[in-house]
Design an enzyme around this catalytic site. Structure first.
Site, PDB file in Angstrom:
ATOM      1  N   GLY A  72       8.301  53.695  76.479  1.00 33.95           N
ATOM      2  CA  GLY A  72       9.529  54.489  76.442  1.00 33.95           C
ATOM      3  C   GLY A  72       9.262  55.980  76.480  1.00 33.95           C
ATOM      4  N   ASP A  73      10.350  56.720  76.718  1.00 35.47           N
ATOM      5  CA  ASP A  73      10.308  58.185  76.733  1.00 35.47           C
ATOM      6  C   ASP A  73       9.391  58.741  77.820  1.00 35.47           C
ATOM      7  OD1 ASP A  73      11.889  58.160  74.281  1.00 35.47           O
ATOM      8  OD2 ASP A  73      10.045  57.493  73.318  1.00 35.47           O
TER       9      ASP A  73
ATOM     10  N   LYS B  89      12.550  59.456  82.500  1.00 38.24           N
ATOM     11  CA  LYS B  89      13.181  58.854  83.690  1.00 38.24           C
ATOM     12  C   LYS B  89      14.055  59.852  84.443  1.00 38.24           C
ATOM     13  CE  LYS B  89      13.306  54.367  81.514  1.00 38.24           C
ATOM     14  NZ  LYS B  89      13.727  54.546  80.118  1.00 38.24           N
TER      15      LYS B  89
ATOM     16  N   GLY C 101      17.517  57.495  74.324  1.00 37.39           N
ATOM     17  CA  GLY C 101      17.855  58.896  74.135  1.00 37.39           C
ATOM     18  C   GLY C 101      17.296  59.687  75.276  1.00 37.39           C
ATOM     19  N   HIS C 102      18.171  60.325  76.036  1.00 41.13           N
ATOM     20  CA  HIS C 102      17.629  61.233  77.039  1.00 41.13           C
ATOM     21  C   HIS C 102      18.359  62.565  76.980  1.00 41.13           C
ATOM     22  CE1 HIS C 102      19.748  57.797  79.037  1.00 41.13           C
ATOM     23  NE2 HIS C 102      20.663  58.716  79.139  1.00 41.13           N
TER      24      HIS C 102
ATOM     25  N   THR D 100      15.309  51.799  65.512  1.00 44.87           N
ATOM     26  CA  THR D 100      16.088  53.042  65.469  1.00 44.87           C
ATOM     27  C   THR D 100      17.234  52.924  64.461  1.00 44.87           C
ATOM     28  OG1 THR D 100      17.469  52.244  67.281  1.00 44.87           O
ATOM     29  CG2 THR D 100      15.566  53.593  67.882  1.00 44.87           C
TER      30      THR D 100
ATOM     31  N   GLN E 280      14.663  51.929  77.276  1.00 47.23           N
ATOM     32  CA  GLN E 280      13.353  51.606  76.703  1.00 47.23           C
ATOM     33  C   GLN E 280      12.318  51.411  77.827  1.00 47.23           C
ATOM     34  OE1 GLN E 280      16.266  49.745  75.363  1.00 47.23           O
ATOM     35  NE2 GLN E 280      16.393  51.684  74.309  1.00 47.23           N
TER      36      GLN E 280
ATOM     37  N   GLY F 295      14.213  61.715  66.050  1.00 47.31           N
ATOM     38  CA  GLY F 295      13.450  62.927  65.721  1.00 47.31           C
ATOM     39  C   GLY F 295      12.036  62.634  65.230  1.00 47.31           C
TER      40      GLY F 295
ATOM     41  N   ARG G  35       6.195  61.250  67.910  1.00 50.67           N
ATOM     42  CA  ARG G  35       5.701  60.080  68.657  1.00 50.67           C
ATOM     43  C   ARG G  35       4.198  59.933  68.468  1.00 50.67           C
ATOM     44  NH1 ARG G  35       9.272  62.123  73.638  1.00 50.67           N
ATOM     45  NH2 ARG G  35      11.269  61.307  72.922  1.00 50.67           N
TER      46      ARG G  35
ATOM     47  N   VAL H  43       5.547  68.056  87.014  1.00 47.43           N
ATOM     48  CA  VAL H  43       4.584  69.088  86.619  1.00 47.43           C
ATOM     49  C   VAL H  43       5.177  70.111  85.646  1.00 47.43           C
ATOM     50  CG1 VAL H  43       3.070  68.885  88.631  1.00 47.43           C
ATOM     51  CG2 VAL H  43       5.094  70.360  88.770  1.00 47.43           C
TER      52      VAL H  43
HETATM   53  P1  IMP Z   1      15.346  48.976  68.276  1.00 49.29           P
HETATM   54  O1  IMP Z   1      15.535  49.021  69.751  1.00 49.29           O
HETATM   55  O2  IMP Z   1      16.156  50.012  67.530  1.00 49.29           O
HETATM   56  O3  IMP Z   1      15.541  47.593  67.698  1.00 49.29           O
HETATM   57  O4  IMP Z   1      13.823  49.344  67.962  1.00 49.29           O
HETATM   58  C1  IMP Z   1      12.756  48.480  68.311  1.00 49.29           C
HETATM   59  C2  IMP Z   1      11.537  49.268  68.770  1.00 49.29           C
HETATM   60  O5  IMP Z   1      11.809  49.891  70.016  1.00 49.29           O
HETATM   61  C3  IMP Z   1      11.125  50.393  67.814  1.00 49.29           C
HETATM   62  O6  IMP Z   1       9.711  50.497  67.825  1.00 49.29           O
HETATM   63  C4  IMP Z   1      11.751  51.634  68.437  1.00 49.29           C
HETATM   64  O7  IMP Z   1      11.061  52.803  68.079  1.00 49.29           O
HETATM   65  C5  IMP Z   1      11.580  51.314  69.918  1.00 49.29           C
HETATM   66  N1  IMP Z   1      12.570  51.990  70.778  1.00 49.29           N
HETATM   67  C6  IMP Z   1      13.870  51.659  70.949  1.00 49.29           C
HETATM   68  N2  IMP Z   1      14.459  52.488  71.825  1.00 49.29           N
HETATM   69  C7  IMP Z   1      13.508  53.349  72.232  1.00 49.29           C
HETATM   70  C8  IMP Z   1      13.497  54.433  73.187  1.00 49.29           C
HETATM   71  O8  IMP Z   1      14.480  54.771  73.853  1.00 49.29           O
HETATM   72  N3  IMP Z   1      12.294  55.066  73.332  1.00 49.29           N
HETATM   73  C9  IMP Z   1      11.177  54.708  72.656  1.00 49.29           C
HETATM   74  N4  IMP Z   1      11.146  53.695  71.779  1.00 49.29           N
HETATM   75  C10 IMP Z   1      12.290  53.031  71.570  1.00 49.29           C
END
Ligand code: IMP
Length: 428
Positions: free
Chosen positions: A12-13, A16, A40-41, A128, A223, A301, A304, A413
Site C-alpha cells: 500500500g501507499d 497510485k 488514504g490518498h 485502521t 490497499q 498518521g 510507516r 521522480v
Molecule cells: P484494515 O484494512 O483497517 O482492516 O487493516 C488491515 C491492514 O491493512 C493493516 O495492517 C492496515 O495498516 C493495512 N491497510 C489498510 N488500508 C491501508 C492503506 O490504504 N495503506 C496501507 N495499509 C493499509
C-alpha cells in the site's frame, strides 16, 4: 477504449496518484472496487490539497464519473463528510454513483474493529480501526447491511436487529462493553437515505454499457497485493481482494473485458501495521527512507515501516495480477544514498528461495539476499526523460525492471504532478 485496472504492488501507499495523473483526461469512469475508508490518498489539484479516504480520486477530475462499486464497504457518514468537504470547496460531486449492492459499515462494525484489536493484544493486525474487517465478515456471514437495504425500513430493521442479536452478547459478555441499541443504528442510517437516493445505481450495468460505448474505465484498487485477503500476508492483510481479480468481482465487469493491469511499485518498500516484511530496516537507512519519502500514514498518521526494494514481491505481484505495466514511484527518495541494496531472493532457514514462499512461517523467517547497486547524488526531480537520469539511476531502474516480471512504463521522480518520466504509453 479500454478497461484498465490500477493496483498497488506492495503493502500500500505506493502513490497510485502518479498513474492516475498520467492517464488524466483519457479516463471517463473511475471505479473503486474494494476496501472502504481505510485507504488514504492526498490529491493535489492546482494549489489545493485534498485527503480522500473513501471517495475515488476521480471525483476531482471534471468530466469523470466516479463509481463506488459493489465490492466496497461504505461508511455512509464518511461518504457525506467527504462529499460535503469537497462540495464546500467548489468541487462538483453530483456525478458520483454508488452500487445498490455495496455493503454498509455501521457503528457496531467500528466498535468491534477497535475492541477486537485491543483484545488481540500483541497479536493485533494494526487495522485502521474503521470497521472494515467486521463489515466484510458480516458480508461473508450473510448478515451484512447493503446500501439497498436503506430504502426499505422494514428489511433494514430486521437485518440490523439480527446482526446485533449475537454481537451484543459478544460485546457485553466477552469484551465487557455496553451493548448497542438497534434503534440508534437504524435512525442513523435512515438519516442519509434521501441524500443517498439519487446516487444509487446498478453500477455493473452502467459500467458494462459504458464499455460497450467505447468509454475508458479505470478500476482503482484500494490497499495493495500483499494486503489482499487471499494473496497477501494473511492474516496481516485487509479483508478484501485488492488484486486485479477483485476488480471483476468487485464491480460486475467480467475479467475478459479487462485490457490493462497497471501496478504501482515504490522504488523501495513500506508497510503500515503488523506482519512479515523481509527487507525492513531498523537502522538509519530506514529512517532516511521515512524522512526523505515522508512515510507517514494518510489515514492514521502512523510512521510507516520502511525497507529496500523486494524483487520477489514485485514478481509475485506481476504473476497474481497479470501486470502489463509497472509505474515505479519515488525514485527521487533514493537520491543521496552511496549504495542501494535490492532484495533478489530470500534465505529461508539456510535455503535460497527465489519466489515469495507459500508458507507463512517461511515468509516470516525469510532473510533477504541483496544485490547492491551504486547510488547517485544528483537531484533527479527535474528529469522528464529516461536519459535525463544519472547513469547510476538508469542502471537501478533497468536492473529492477529485469527482476520484476514486467516493463516499467513510467517513473515518478518527485512529489509534484508533472514529476514523472513516461517510457511507454500505459494504454498500449
Ligand atoms: P484494515 O484494512 O483497517 O482492516 O487493516 C488491515 C491492514 O491493512 C493493516 O495492517 C492496515 O495498516 C493495512 N491497510 C489498510 N488500508 C491501508 C492503506 O490504504 N495503506 C496501507 N495499509 C493499509
Amino acid at each position: 477504449m479500454p478497461a484498465i485496472v490500477l493496483i498497488g504492488a506492495q503493502w500500500g501507499d505506493e502513490g497510485k496518484g502518479k498513474a492516475t495523473d498520467l492517464l488524466g483526461s483519457r479516463v471517463d469512469y473511475v471505479v473503486k472496487f474494494n476496501g472502504g475508508n481505510n485507504a488514504g490518498h492526498t490529491v493535489v489539484v492546482g494549489d489545493k490539497k485534498y485527503a480522500l479516504h473513501l471517495l475515488p480520486s476521480g471525483i476531482l477530475t471534471p468530466g469523470v464519473t466516479p463509481v463506488i462499486a459493489n465490492g466496497v464497504v461504505v461508511d455512509v457518514e464518511v461518504l457525506f463528510h467527504e462529499l460535503e468537504a469537497l462540495g464546500s470547496r467548489g468541487v462538483d460531486v453530483s456525478r458520483l454513483l454508488v452500487s445498490a449492492n455495496a455493503h454498509v459499515i455501521t457503528a457496531y462494525h467500528r466498535t468491534i474493529d477497535k475492541v477486537t484489536e485491543r483484545f488481540l493484544g500483541k497479536r493485533q493486525i494494526g487495522t485502521t480501526g474503521r470497521g472494515i474487517g467486521p463489515a466484510y465478515a458480516d458480508k461473508i456471514n450473510r448478515v451484512g447491511i447493503r446500501i439497498q437495504d436503506l430504502f426499505d425500513e422494514g428489511i433494514l430493521r430486521q437485518k440490523v436487529e439480527a446482526a446485533l442479536d449475537l454481537k451484543n452478547h459478544i460485546l457485553l459478555k466477552v469484551y465487557n462493553r455496553r451493548s448497542i441499541a438497534a434503534d440508534e443504528v437504524i435512525d442513523d442510517l435512515l438519516s442519509y437515505t434521501e441524500r443517498l437516493r439519487p446516487m444509487v445505481a446498478d453500477t455493473s450495468l452502467v459500467l458494462n454499457r459504458a464499455l460497450d460505448e467505447g468509454k475508458t474505465v479505470l478500476f482503482e484498487g484500494g490497499q495493495a497485493t500483499m494486503l489482499d485477503v487471499d494473496h497477501g500476508t494473511y492474516p496481516f492483510v485487509t479483508s478484501s481482494n485488492a488484486t486485479s481479480g477483485g476488480a471483476a468481482t468487485g464491480s460486475g465487469v467480467a475479467p475478459n473485458r479487462i485490457d490493462r493491469v497497471i501496478a504501482v511499485v515504490k522504488a523501495y518498500t513500506t508497510r503500515v501495521g503488523a506482519g512479515p516484511f523481509p527487507t525492513e530496516l531498523f537502522d538509519e537507512s530506514g529512517e532516511f527512507l521515512r524522512s526523505q519519502g515522508f512515510e507517514f500514514g494518510t489515514t492514521t498518521g502512523r510512521p510507516r515501516r520502511t525497507g529496500w526494494y523486494d524483487a520477489p514481491v514485485a514478481r509475485y505481484t506481476a504473476r497474481i495480477n497479470g501486470v502489463t505495466d509497472f509505474v515505479l514511484t519515488k525514485l527521487d527518495v533514493l537520491t543521496g544514498l552511496p549504495t542501494i541494496p535490492v532484495c533478489v531472493a530470500y534465505d529461508v532457514d539456510g535455503v535460497r528461495v527465489d519466489e515469495v514462499p507459500v508458507s507463512q512461517s517461511d515468509f516470516h523467517h525469510a532473510k533477504p539476499i541483496y544485490e547492491t547497486f551504486e547510488g547517485w547524488s544528483e537531484d533527479i526531480t527535474g528529469a522528464r526523460t529516461f536519459s535525463d537520469l544519472p547513469p547510476a539511476a538508469q542502471r537501478y531502474v533497468l536492473a529492477v525492471e529485469e527482476m520484476s516480471g514486467s516493463r516499467i512504463s513510467a517513473i515518478g521522480v518527485g512529489p509534484s504532478r508533472d514529476a514523472i518520466i513516461s517510457r511507454h504509453d500505459l494504454l498500449e
